[in-house]
Design a protein around this motif. Structure first.
Motif, PDB file in Angstrom:
ATOM      1  N   ILE A  10       0.927  -1.204  -0.016  1.00  0.00           N
ATOM      2  CA  ILE A  10      -0.219  -0.045   0.044  1.00  0.00           C
ATOM      3  C   ILE A  10       0.900   1.273   0.071  1.00  0.00           C
ATOM      4  O   ILE A  10       0.588   2.116  -0.689  1.00  0.00           O
ATOM      5  N   THR A  11       2.033   1.083   0.683  1.00  0.00           N
ATOM      6  CA  THR A  11       2.868   2.476   1.017  1.00  0.00           C
ATOM      7  C   THR A  11       3.912   2.554  -0.074  1.00  0.00           C
ATOM      8  O   THR A  11       4.522   3.474  -0.359  1.00  0.00           O
ATOM      9  N   LYS A  12       3.874   1.482  -0.803  1.00  0.00           N
ATOM     10  CA  LYS A  12       5.523   1.369  -1.627  1.00  0.00           C
ATOM     11  C   LYS A  12       6.718   1.430  -1.212  1.00  0.00           C
ATOM     12  O   LYS A  12       7.513   1.763  -1.712  1.00  0.00           O
ATOM     13  N   LEU A  13       6.748   1.084   0.113  1.00  0.00           N
ATOM     14  CA  LEU A  13       8.024   1.044   0.878  1.00  0.00           C
ATOM     15  C   LEU A  13       8.494  -0.353   0.798  1.00  0.00           C
ATOM     16  O   LEU A  13       7.735  -1.286   0.805  1.00  0.00           O
ATOM     17  N   PRO A  14       9.729  -0.453   0.824  1.00  0.00           N
ATOM     18  CA  PRO A  14      10.508  -1.895   0.771  1.00  0.00           C
ATOM     19  C   PRO A  14      10.305  -2.888   1.893  1.00  0.00           C
ATOM     20  O   PRO A  14      10.208  -2.200   2.952  1.00  0.00           O
ATOM     21  N   ILE A  15      10.191  -4.139   1.859  1.00  0.00           N
ATOM     22  CA  ILE A  15       9.967  -4.888   3.052  1.00  0.00           C
ATOM     23  C   ILE A  15      10.835  -4.604   4.044  1.00  0.00           C
ATOM     24  O   ILE A  15      10.301  -4.607   5.347  1.00  0.00           O
ATOM     25  N   LYS A  16      12.202  -4.217   3.950  1.00  0.00           N
ATOM     26  CA  LYS A  16      13.020  -4.093   5.037  1.00  0.00           C
ATOM     27  C   LYS A  16      12.593  -2.911   5.805  1.00  0.00           C
ATOM     28  O   LYS A  16      13.075  -3.075   7.009  1.00  0.00           O
ATOM     29  N   ASN A  17      11.974  -1.986   5.418  1.00  0.00           N
ATOM     30  CA  ASN A  17      11.210  -0.743   6.131  1.00  0.00           C
ATOM     31  C   ASN A  17      10.158  -1.195   6.989  1.00  0.00           C
ATOM     32  O   ASN A  17       9.626  -0.088   7.568  1.00  0.00           O
ATOM     33  N   CYS A  18       9.485  -2.336   6.623  1.00  0.00           N
ATOM     34  CA  CYS A  18       8.166  -2.600   7.052  1.00  0.00           C
ATOM     35  C   CYS A  18       8.148  -3.621   8.048  1.00  0.00           C
ATOM     36  O   CYS A  18       7.067  -3.958   9.021  1.00  0.00           O
ATOM     37  N   VAL A  19       9.243  -4.429   8.296  1.00  0.00           N
ATOM     38  CA  VAL A  19       9.447  -5.567   9.284  1.00  0.00           C
ATOM     39  C   VAL A  19      10.144  -5.398  10.432  1.00  0.00           C
ATOM     40  O   VAL A  19      11.252  -4.777  10.461  1.00  0.00           O
ATOM     41  N   GLY A  20       9.507  -5.744  11.493  1.00  0.00           N
ATOM     42  CA  GLY A  20      10.198  -5.419  12.871  1.00  0.00           C
ATOM     43  C   GLY A  20      10.284  -7.020  13.711  1.00  0.00           C
ATOM     44  O   GLY A  20       9.949  -7.831  13.016  1.00  0.00           O
ATOM     45  N   LYS A  21      10.385  -6.706  14.828  1.00  0.00           N
ATOM     46  CA  LYS A  21      10.667  -7.863  15.687  1.00  0.00           C
ATOM     47  C   LYS A  21       9.334  -8.819  16.169  1.00  0.00           C
ATOM     48  O   LYS A  21       9.474  -9.724  16.765  1.00  0.00           O
ATOM     49  N   GLY A  22       8.122  -8.259  15.982  1.00  0.00           N
ATOM     50  CA  GLY A  22       6.944  -8.841  16.224  1.00  0.00           C
ATOM     51  C   GLY A  22       6.788  -9.332  17.365  1.00  0.00           C
ATOM     52  O   GLY A  22       6.890  -8.238  18.429  1.00  0.00           O
ATOM     53  N   THR A  23       6.702 -10.664  17.636  1.00  0.00           N
ATOM     54  CA  THR A  23       6.357 -11.036  19.417  1.00  0.00           C
ATOM     55  C   THR A  23       7.690 -11.249  20.136  1.00  0.00           C
ATOM     56  O   THR A  23       7.896 -11.997  20.797  1.00  0.00           O
ATOM     57  N   GLY A  24       8.780 -10.662  19.448  1.00  0.00           N
ATOM     58  CA  GLY A  24      10.291 -10.667  20.239  1.00  0.00           C
ATOM     59  C   GLY A  24      11.186 -11.443  19.442  1.00  0.00           C
ATOM     60  O   GLY A  24      12.165 -12.118  20.122  1.00  0.00           O
TER      61      GLY A  24
ATOM     62  N   SER B  91      15.046 -12.261  17.708  1.00  0.00           N
ATOM     63  CA  SER B  91      16.259 -11.882  17.711  1.00  0.00           C
ATOM     64  C   SER B  91      16.665 -11.073  16.354  1.00  0.00           C
ATOM     65  O   SER B  91      15.840 -11.181  15.516  1.00  0.00           O
ATOM     66  N   PRO B  92      17.570 -10.293  16.369  1.00  0.00           N
ATOM     67  CA  PRO B  92      18.144  -9.341  15.146  1.00  0.00           C
ATOM     68  C   PRO B  92      18.261 -10.506  14.050  1.00  0.00           C
ATOM     69  O   PRO B  92      17.940 -10.208  12.991  1.00  0.00           O
ATOM     70  N   GLU B  93      18.821 -11.818  14.465  1.00  0.00           N
ATOM     71  CA  GLU B  93      18.996 -13.045  13.584  1.00  0.00           C
ATOM     72  C   GLU B  93      17.433 -13.348  12.816  1.00  0.00           C
ATOM     73  O   GLU B  93      17.379 -13.381  11.762  1.00  0.00           O
ATOM     74  N   GLY B  94      16.570 -13.268  13.698  1.00  0.00           N
ATOM     75  CA  GLY B  94      15.291 -13.784  13.305  1.00  0.00           C
ATOM     76  C   GLY B  94      14.533 -12.901  12.303  1.00  0.00           C
ATOM     77  O   GLY B  94      13.873 -13.074  11.505  1.00  0.00           O
ATOM     78  N   VAL B  95      14.845 -11.392  12.977  1.00  0.00           N
ATOM     79  CA  VAL B  95      14.247 -10.349  11.853  1.00  0.00           C
ATOM     80  C   VAL B  95      14.781 -10.438  10.514  1.00  0.00           C
ATOM     81  O   VAL B  95      14.187 -10.245   9.536  1.00  0.00           O
ATOM     82  N   ARG B  96      16.081 -10.676  10.457  1.00  0.00           N
ATOM     83  CA  ARG B  96      16.958 -10.822   9.143  1.00  0.00           C
ATOM     84  C   ARG B  96      15.949 -11.992   8.305  1.00  0.00           C
ATOM     85  O   ARG B  96      15.933 -11.611   7.099  1.00  0.00           O
ATOM     86  N   ALA B  97      15.950 -13.007   8.870  1.00  0.00           N
ATOM     87  CA  ALA B  97      15.308 -14.148   8.069  1.00  0.00           C
ATOM     88  C   ALA B  97      13.989 -13.854   7.705  1.00  0.00           C
ATOM     89  O   ALA B  97      13.708 -14.248   6.701  1.00  0.00           O
ATOM     90  N   LYS B  98      13.290 -13.187   8.659  1.00  0.00           N
ATOM     91  CA  LYS B  98      11.822 -13.007   8.524  1.00  0.00           C
ATOM     92  C   LYS B  98      11.713 -11.958   7.097  1.00  0.00           C
ATOM     93  O   LYS B  98      11.014 -11.997   6.224  1.00  0.00           O
ATOM     94  N   LYS B  99      12.670 -10.942   6.962  1.00  0.00           N
ATOM     95  CA  LYS B  99      12.558 -10.124   5.959  1.00  0.00           C
ATOM     96  C   LYS B  99      12.851 -10.629   4.539  1.00  0.00           C
ATOM     97  O   LYS B  99      12.239 -10.424   3.692  1.00  0.00           O
ATOM     98  N   ALA B 100      13.895 -11.653   4.818  1.00  0.00           N
ATOM     99  CA  ALA B 100      14.318 -12.343   3.622  1.00  0.00           C
ATOM    100  C   ALA B 100      13.025 -13.246   3.057  1.00  0.00           C
ATOM    101  O   ALA B 100      12.823 -13.357   1.634  1.00  0.00           O
ATOM    102  N   ILE B 101      12.184 -14.004   3.921  1.00  0.00           N
ATOM    103  CA  ILE B 101      11.283 -14.914   3.655  1.00  0.00           C
ATOM    104  C   ILE B 101       9.767 -13.963   2.980  1.00  0.00           C
ATOM    105  O   ILE B 101       9.531 -14.330   1.952  1.00  0.00           O
TER     106      ILE B 101
END
Length: 338
Positions: free
Chosen positions: A178-192, A194-204
């Motif tokens: 909707i906003t036309k922003l890249p995924i990397k700007n939209c993904v956070g840590k969610g329910t908690g 780790s930084p490694e988990g967030v990086r993997a989530k962004k890639a997925i």
């Protein structure tokens, strides 16, 4: 013919206080007066509706540190009064309703749970659309029906909450489209995560996004990447605005539903008061996109509608000062000439 907004602002400005000295409370009072088109607004039977649904991607990809069954467990926790949202709603006299929009569990007529289940969770959107357009429309219609029923019971101020393991992933994808922003700007840590988990989530999620043909149709975006709880909230937003209710907006996932709803009907934003800025990184950017200011910033990233429940007493205070506070004339207090 007098300008209504001028009359409303005059009433706010002539209360026994310096102009603007109640800050955000004055902004809220003006907003609610404009929604209800009255200089004496009323808040009636506040309610929060929590929509719960599961996401097919959770069982296929590591997008959440929690397993899918936590959605079901938390629904039971809501029903038993044990969650944060229960505590805050009880404290502030807010009616709380729990809705099964698409949880991967058979509740079998559990008391006090509204059964609006479309399916037992969405499909895995990393390989196929989360739901059909038909099911997406059914979910939106259900959301509208539930809000209409709440309105018929006397509610004119409403907020929405959600529960669904994996739904920050859906929210991030909806936000990106909707906003036309890249995924990397939209993904956070969610329910908690780790930084490694967030990086993997962004890639997925980046891969999932690229696996589908890009579209700008908000309904198609919602069907491909949404959840049943998010789709129901889209319908809930649309109907609450149509019924001219005051809408209190929660955090990241609820705002993702609002992003879709306002892409369908921009006028919805006229009825919205944004409760808080979530500590989920994408929420701030969502609010920027919507040009929205929030009332609170408490570092919350819980969801459930907790931001709405916490902001309600402030909203109530804004209406109360407008209706109950004396003006300079009635209190016989000298007003400044400057």
């Amino acid at each position: 013919m007098k300008n209504f907004a001028t009359d409303l602002q005059h009433k706010i400005d002539t209360k026994t206080k310096p102009i603007g000295s109640l800050g955000v409370l004055e902004t809220i009072a003006f907003k609610i007066g404009n929604i209800q088109q009255t200089t004496a607004p009323v808040l009636s039977k506040p309610a929060i509706l929590i929509f719960a649904g599961d996401h097919g991607i959770v069982n296929a990809e590591p997008v959440s540190p929690f397993p899918q069954e936590v959605t079901t467990q938390m629904v039971f926790n809501f029903l038993q009064g044990g969650a944060a949202i229960n505590v805050f709603c009880k404290q502030n006299n807010i009616d709380l309703k729990i809705i099964d929009a698409g949880v991967n569990f058979d509740f079998n007529n559990v008391p006090n749970l509204i059964n609006a289940k479309i399916n037992k969770g969405t499909k895995n959107y990393s390989i196929e659309p989360a739901m059909s357009i038909d099911d997406c429309n059914k979910a939106i219609l259900k959301g509208k029906e539930i809000v209409t029923k709440q309105f018929s019971e006397g509610t004119n101020v409403i907020g929405f909450g959600e529960m669904g393991i994996g739904n920050t992933s859906s929210a991030a994808l909806l936000m990106s489209l909707i906003t036309k922003l890249p995924i990397k700007n939209c993904v956070g840590k969610g329910t908690g995560f780790s930084p490694e988990g967030v990086r993997a989530k962004k890639a997925i999620l980046k891969k999932a996004k690229n696996n589908h043909q890009q579209t700008e149709d908000p309904m198609e975006i919602l069907a491909i990447f949404g959840g049943y709880e998010i789709a129901m909230m889209v319908g809930a937003f649309l109907q609450a605005a149509k019924l001219n209710m005051v809408i209190l907006v929660d955090g990241f996932i609820v705002t993702s539903a609002l992003l879709v709803a306002q892409a369908i009907d921009k006028t919805i934003l006229n009825n919205c008061i944004f409760s808080h800025c979530s500590n989920e990184q994408g929420h701030f950017k969502m609010l920027e996109f919507l040009k929205a200011d929030t009332v609170l910033n408490l570092g919350l990233r819980l969801g459930e509608g907790t931001g709405v429940a916490l902001v309600y007493p402030i909203v109530q205070a804004a209406v109360n000062f407008l209706n109950q506070m004396a003006n300079f004339e009635s209190a016989e207090v000298t007003n400044t000439k400057y």
